[in-house]
Design a protein around this motif. Structure first.
Motif, short mmCIF file in Angstrom:
data_model
loop_
_atom_site.label_atom_id
_atom_site.label_comp_id
_atom_site.label_asym_id
_atom_site.label_seq_id
_atom_site.Cartn_x
_atom_site.Cartn_y
_atom_site.Cartn_z
N ALA A 135 0.78 -1.19 0.32
CA ALA A 135 -0.05 0.22 0.54
C ALA A 135 0.82 0.68 -0.09
N PRO A 136 2.09 1.90 0.61
CA PRO A 136 2.87 2.27 0.29
C PRO A 136 3.41 2.63 -0.27
N ALA A 137 3.81 1.57 -1.63
CA ALA A 137 4.00 2.33 -2.24
C ALA A 137 2.79 2.20 -3.48
N ASP A 138 2.08 1.78 -3.88
CA ASP A 138 1.13 2.39 -4.51
C ASP A 138 0.66 3.98 -4.39
N PRO A 139 0.63 5.10 -3.70
CA PRO A 139 0.17 6.42 -4.19
C PRO A 139 2.52 6.88 -4.47
#
Length: 179
Positions: free
Chosen positions: A38-42
């Motif tokens: 999830a942190p890589a998606d933005p």
């Protein structure tokens, strides 16, 4: 060694497909789970947007560059034609005096005229045409009414394409009475 001795040795079979599948499973296990990704998606979304903006800016730059190149060519043509206008005026005066009836000068004048016409140079202003202050420069006004026409043309006006590059120098008079 005898054939019997070879039968007692252990046989090892290696399946490459199974080894590749096992390696893929190990890599998948090493990858972060949905919560960890999830942190890589933005960041991916931000980089994708930045790439799209850069692509759009480059497309606009290419379009503007092409337009500027065309405008530069048109401006160059206009500058050259403006420098040739006095020569065209001389040919007009020679034609009025009958000096271009025949001979090499007539051929030259005709060729130059044809070349400039092919580049969309068009003369305007003839006696009897309606006077238009946007196109014609009146040096004398002998008209008395609202309807004004060109009397004499002292200098022909020219358009290059749709752009007026020289206004015509004319006298203004009343239209001839209609019978």
């Amino acid at each position: 060694m005898t054939a019997g001795n070879n039968a007692d040795e252990p046989v090892t079979v290696t399946d490459t497909d199974t080894d590749q599948a096992g390696a893929a499973a190990e890599e998948a296990a090493a990858q972060p789970t949905g919560d960890e990704a999830a942190p890589a998606d933005p960041q991916v979304a931000e980089l994708t947007e930045a790439l799209q903006r850069e692509r759009a800016q480059f497309a606009n730059f290419r379009r503007r560059s092409a337009e500027e190149a065309l405008l530069s060519v048109d401006r160059g043509k206009q500058l050259l034609v403006e420098k040739l206008l006095p020569i065209l005026d001389d040919f007009d005066r020679a034609r009025e005096h009958g000096d271009l009836e025949e001979g090499p000068l007539r051929a030259f004048a005709d060729k130059l005229g044809d070349i400039l016409t092919s580049e969309k140079l068009a003369p305007f202003a003839a006696p009897g045409e309606a006077f238009d202050p946007e196109l014609h420069e009146a040096i004398q006004d002998d008209s008395s009414g609202d309807a004004q026409v060109i009397g004499n043309v002292f200098r022909t006006g020219y358009r290059l394409g749709d752009k007026v590059i020289r206004h015509a120098m004319v006298t203004v008079t009343d239209p001839a009475p209609s019978e």
